[in-house]
Motif scaffolding. Structure first.
Motif, PDB file in Angstrom:
ATOM      1  N   THR A 172       0.894  -1.173  -0.133  1.00 25.79           N
ATOM      2  CA  THR A 172       0.116  -0.057   0.100  1.00 25.79           C
ATOM      3  C   THR A 172       0.737   1.234   0.011  1.00 25.79           C
ATOM      4  O   THR A 172       0.161   2.355  -0.568  1.00 25.79           O
ATOM      5  CB  THR A 172      -0.921   0.148   1.368  1.00 25.79           C
ATOM      6  OG1 THR A 172      -0.111   0.167   2.596  1.00 25.79           O
ATOM      7  CG2 THR A 172      -2.021  -1.162   1.320  1.00 25.79           C
ATOM      8  N   ASP A 175       6.328   3.295  -3.284  1.00 20.49           N
ATOM      9  CA  ASP A 175       6.456   4.407  -4.451  1.00 20.49           C
ATOM     10  C   ASP A 175       6.001   3.687  -5.656  1.00 20.49           C
ATOM     11  O   ASP A 175       5.189   4.222  -6.431  1.00 20.49           O
ATOM     12  CB  ASP A 175       7.508   4.979  -4.462  1.00 20.49           C
ATOM     13  CG  ASP A 175       7.932   5.862  -3.289  1.00 20.49           C
ATOM     14  OD1 ASP A 175       7.398   6.799  -2.877  1.00 20.49           O
ATOM     15  OD2 ASP A 175       8.858   5.495  -2.766  1.00 20.49           O
ATOM     16  N   HIS A 200      -4.804  -1.253  -7.667  1.00 22.15           N
ATOM     17  CA  HIS A 200      -5.149  -0.014  -7.631  1.00 22.15           C
ATOM     18  C   HIS A 200      -6.277   0.490  -6.437  1.00 22.15           C
ATOM     19  O   HIS A 200      -5.941   1.668  -6.164  1.00 22.15           O
ATOM     20  CB  HIS A 200      -5.651   0.372  -8.866  1.00 22.15           C
ATOM     21  CG  HIS A 200      -4.702   0.375 -10.196  1.00 22.15           C
ATOM     22  ND1 HIS A 200      -3.750   1.220 -10.163  1.00 22.15           N
ATOM     23  CD2 HIS A 200      -4.676  -0.437 -11.023  1.00 22.15           C
ATOM     24  CE1 HIS A 200      -3.010   1.170 -11.211  1.00 22.15           C
ATOM     25  NE2 HIS A 200      -3.624  -0.083 -11.957  1.00 22.15           N
ATOM     26  N   ARG A 201      -6.935  -0.466  -6.278  1.00 22.67           N
ATOM     27  CA  ARG A 201      -7.952  -0.150  -5.037  1.00 22.67           C
ATOM     28  C   ARG A 201      -7.103   0.249  -3.794  1.00 22.67           C
ATOM     29  O   ARG A 201      -7.620   1.119  -3.019  1.00 22.67           O
ATOM     30  CB  ARG A 201      -8.979  -1.036  -5.009  1.00 22.67           C
ATOM     31  CG  ARG A 201      -9.898  -0.984  -3.730  1.00 22.67           C
ATOM     32  CD  ARG A 201     -11.107  -1.862  -3.830  1.00 22.67           C
ATOM     33  NE  ARG A 201     -10.540  -3.340  -3.768  1.00 22.67           N
ATOM     34  CZ  ARG A 201     -10.332  -4.052  -2.654  1.00 22.67           C
ATOM     35  NH1 ARG A 201     -10.357  -3.310  -1.482  1.00 22.67           N
ATOM     36  NH2 ARG A 201      -9.872  -5.120  -2.661  1.00 22.67           N
ATOM     37  N   ARG A 203      -4.090   1.017  -3.330  1.00 22.52           N
ATOM     38  CA  ARG A 203      -3.016   1.750  -3.509  1.00 22.52           C
ATOM     39  C   ARG A 203      -3.138   3.405  -4.014  1.00 22.52           C
ATOM     40  O   ARG A 203      -2.386   4.390  -3.817  1.00 22.52           O
ATOM     41  CB  ARG A 203      -1.863   1.431  -4.428  1.00 22.52           C
ATOM     42  CG  ARG A 203      -1.085   0.283  -3.901  1.00 22.52           C
ATOM     43  CD  ARG A 203      -0.298  -0.376  -5.004  1.00 22.52           C
ATOM     44  NE  ARG A 203       0.740   0.517  -5.583  1.00 22.52           N
ATOM     45  CZ  ARG A 203       1.831   0.977  -4.933  1.00 22.52           C
ATOM     46  NH1 ARG A 203       2.152   0.736  -3.837  1.00 22.52           N
ATOM     47  NH2 ARG A 203       2.479   1.973  -5.559  1.00 22.52           N
ATOM     48  N   GLY A 204      -4.705   3.469  -4.423  1.00 25.20           N
ATOM     49  CA  GLY A 204      -5.005   4.693  -4.878  1.00 25.20           C
ATOM     50  C   GLY A 204      -4.389   5.247  -5.893  1.00 25.20           C
ATOM     51  O   GLY A 204      -4.414   4.458  -6.861  1.00 25.20           O
ATOM     52  N   ASN A 205      -3.868   6.386  -5.685  1.00 25.76           N
ATOM     53  CA  ASN A 205      -2.965   7.138  -6.910  1.00 25.76           C
ATOM     54  C   ASN A 205      -1.638   6.587  -7.120  1.00 25.76           C
ATOM     55  O   ASN A 205      -0.930   6.846  -7.947  1.00 25.76           O
ATOM     56  CB  ASN A 205      -3.081   8.630  -6.916  1.00 25.76           C
ATOM     57  CG  ASN A 205      -4.420   9.248  -6.831  1.00 25.76           C
ATOM     58  OD1 ASN A 205      -5.386   8.537  -7.535  1.00 25.76           O
ATOM     59  ND2 ASN A 205      -4.670  10.236  -6.292  1.00 25.76           N
ATOM     60  N   LEU A 206      -1.270   5.633  -6.322  1.00 21.72           N
ATOM     61  CA  LEU A 206       0.306   5.258  -6.395  1.00 21.72           C
ATOM     62  C   LEU A 206       0.395   4.326  -7.591  1.00 21.72           C
ATOM     63  O   LEU A 206      -0.542   3.383  -7.485  1.00 21.72           O
ATOM     64  CB  LEU A 206       0.726   4.705  -5.059  1.00 21.72           C
ATOM     65  CG  LEU A 206       0.968   5.402  -3.929  1.00 21.72           C
ATOM     66  CD1 LEU A 206       1.220   4.703  -2.699  1.00 21.72           C
ATOM     67  CD2 LEU A 206       2.196   6.505  -4.070  1.00 21.72           C
ATOM     68  N   PRO A 207       1.341   4.123  -8.320  1.00 22.93           N
ATOM     69  CA  PRO A 207       1.450   3.635  -9.480  1.00 22.93           C
ATOM     70  C   PRO A 207       1.700   2.000  -9.540  1.00 22.93           C
ATOM     71  O   PRO A 207       2.302   1.525  -8.187  1.00 22.93           O
ATOM     72  CB  PRO A 207       2.886   3.891 -10.300  1.00 22.93           C
ATOM     73  CG  PRO A 207       3.531   4.621  -9.306  1.00 22.93           C
ATOM     74  CD  PRO A 207       2.510   5.085  -8.187  1.00 22.93           C
ATOM     75  N   TRP A 225      10.487   4.240 -15.177  1.00 21.54           N
ATOM     76  CA  TRP A 225       9.904   4.963 -13.700  1.00 21.54           C
ATOM     77  C   TRP A 225      11.330   5.034 -12.709  1.00 21.54           C
ATOM     78  O   TRP A 225      11.171   6.428 -12.587  1.00 21.54           O
ATOM     79  CB  TRP A 225       9.340   3.957 -13.188  1.00 21.54           C
ATOM     80  CG  TRP A 225       8.512   4.396 -11.731  1.00 21.54           C
ATOM     81  CD1 TRP A 225       7.624   5.274 -11.695  1.00 21.54           C
ATOM     82  CD2 TRP A 225       9.015   4.371 -10.561  1.00 21.54           C
ATOM     83  NE1 TRP A 225       7.404   5.616 -10.076  1.00 21.54           N
ATOM     84  CE2 TRP A 225       8.405   5.028  -9.483  1.00 21.54           C
ATOM     85  CE3 TRP A 225      10.293   3.744 -10.160  1.00 21.54           C
ATOM     86  CZ2 TRP A 225       8.665   5.142  -8.246  1.00 21.54           C
ATOM     87  CZ3 TRP A 225      10.503   3.603  -8.667  1.00 21.54           C
ATOM     88  CH2 TRP A 225       9.618   4.455  -7.712  1.00 21.54           C
TER      89      TRP A 225
END
Length: 236
Positions: A172, A175, A200-201, A203-207, A225
């Motif tokens: 979670t 980076d 994605h759920r 981690r939110g906006n983290l790639p 990256w």
């Protein structure tokens, strides 16, 4: 009849911690200017951390002045693998033997890893990037910001598509989350749509990046990256 030791006493004991949050970092982040950018790569045993490290060395070694520190509990196996693979000159690879849970050496007492970074920097004053690969650990393993400026957490499909939704600070808060060995998904019955959606759920906006080093041996998406992170770090 065995005693129930308090079971069935009519109430529950809720979890008293946030399972997605890392514990307090015992070390403060250090200024980046004047030293190489430090990238931590962690994840469970067998997830492909060393293979990813080798791929990044191949992809970036001709354009970024880099070196590697590996962590193993009792051996120097990961460092030996990288040396034999020829991805870097042997004097650009340092091995740390943690003698205990790898988490200890990347978060709690980071001295051995910082010493290894210093040895590499002394030998190669122009270093721009040092990759610190953790020994295999669990979903709680995150790097101290006193050691790593950015951190990648690697999981693989062989653990099942449930792994991302299990959370843990590695999944979670890292980076970048890398879901590795996607070429094996069908063989092990892992649903990639579920795995990526859950990642994605959590981690939110983290790639999140999915990859197969069998299909793309130089890990181009992860390398891109890392390249961006190093550029930002050098300019910090």
């Amino acid at each position: 009849m065995l005693p129930d030791h308090g079971r069935g006493h009519g109430h529950t004991h809720p979890v008293g911690f946030d399972p997605t949050a890392a514990g307090p970092d015992p070390h403060a982040a250090t200024p980046q200017r004047g030293r190489p950018f430090r990238l931590g790569i962690g994840g469970p045993v067998g997830s492909g951390k060393t293979a990813l490290t080798a791929a990044l060395c191949r992809a970036l070694g001709q354009e970024i002045d880099l070196a590697v520190v590996t962590n193993d509990i009792y051996t120097t196996e990961d460092a030996d693998f990288l040396r034999k693979a020829g991805v870097l000159d042997v004097d650009r690879i340092e091995a740390v033997q943690t003698g205990a849970c790898p988490h200890t050496a990347i978060r709690d007492d980071i001295t051995a890893n910082l010493d290894a970074v210093d040895r590499l920097t002394d030998r190669h004053p122009g270093l721009e990037l040092v990759i610190v690969e953790s020994g295999g650990d669990n979903l709680t393993a995150v790097f101290s910001r006193g050691l790593a400026d950015r951190q990648i957490f690697v999981v693989d499909v062989a653990g099942g598509d449930k792994v991302p939704r299990k959370g843990g600070p590695g999944v979670t808060t890292a980076d970048l989350l890398v879901i590795n060995k996607v070429d094996l998904a069908e063989l092990v019955g892992a649903d990639m749509d579920v795995m990526v959606s859950d990642a994605h759920r959590m981690r939110g906006n983290l790639p999140v990046i999915t990859q197969s080093l069998t299909r793309t041996p130089n890990a181009p998406d992860v390398a891109a990256w890392v390249r961006d992170q190093v550029k930002v770090g050098i300019g910090a």
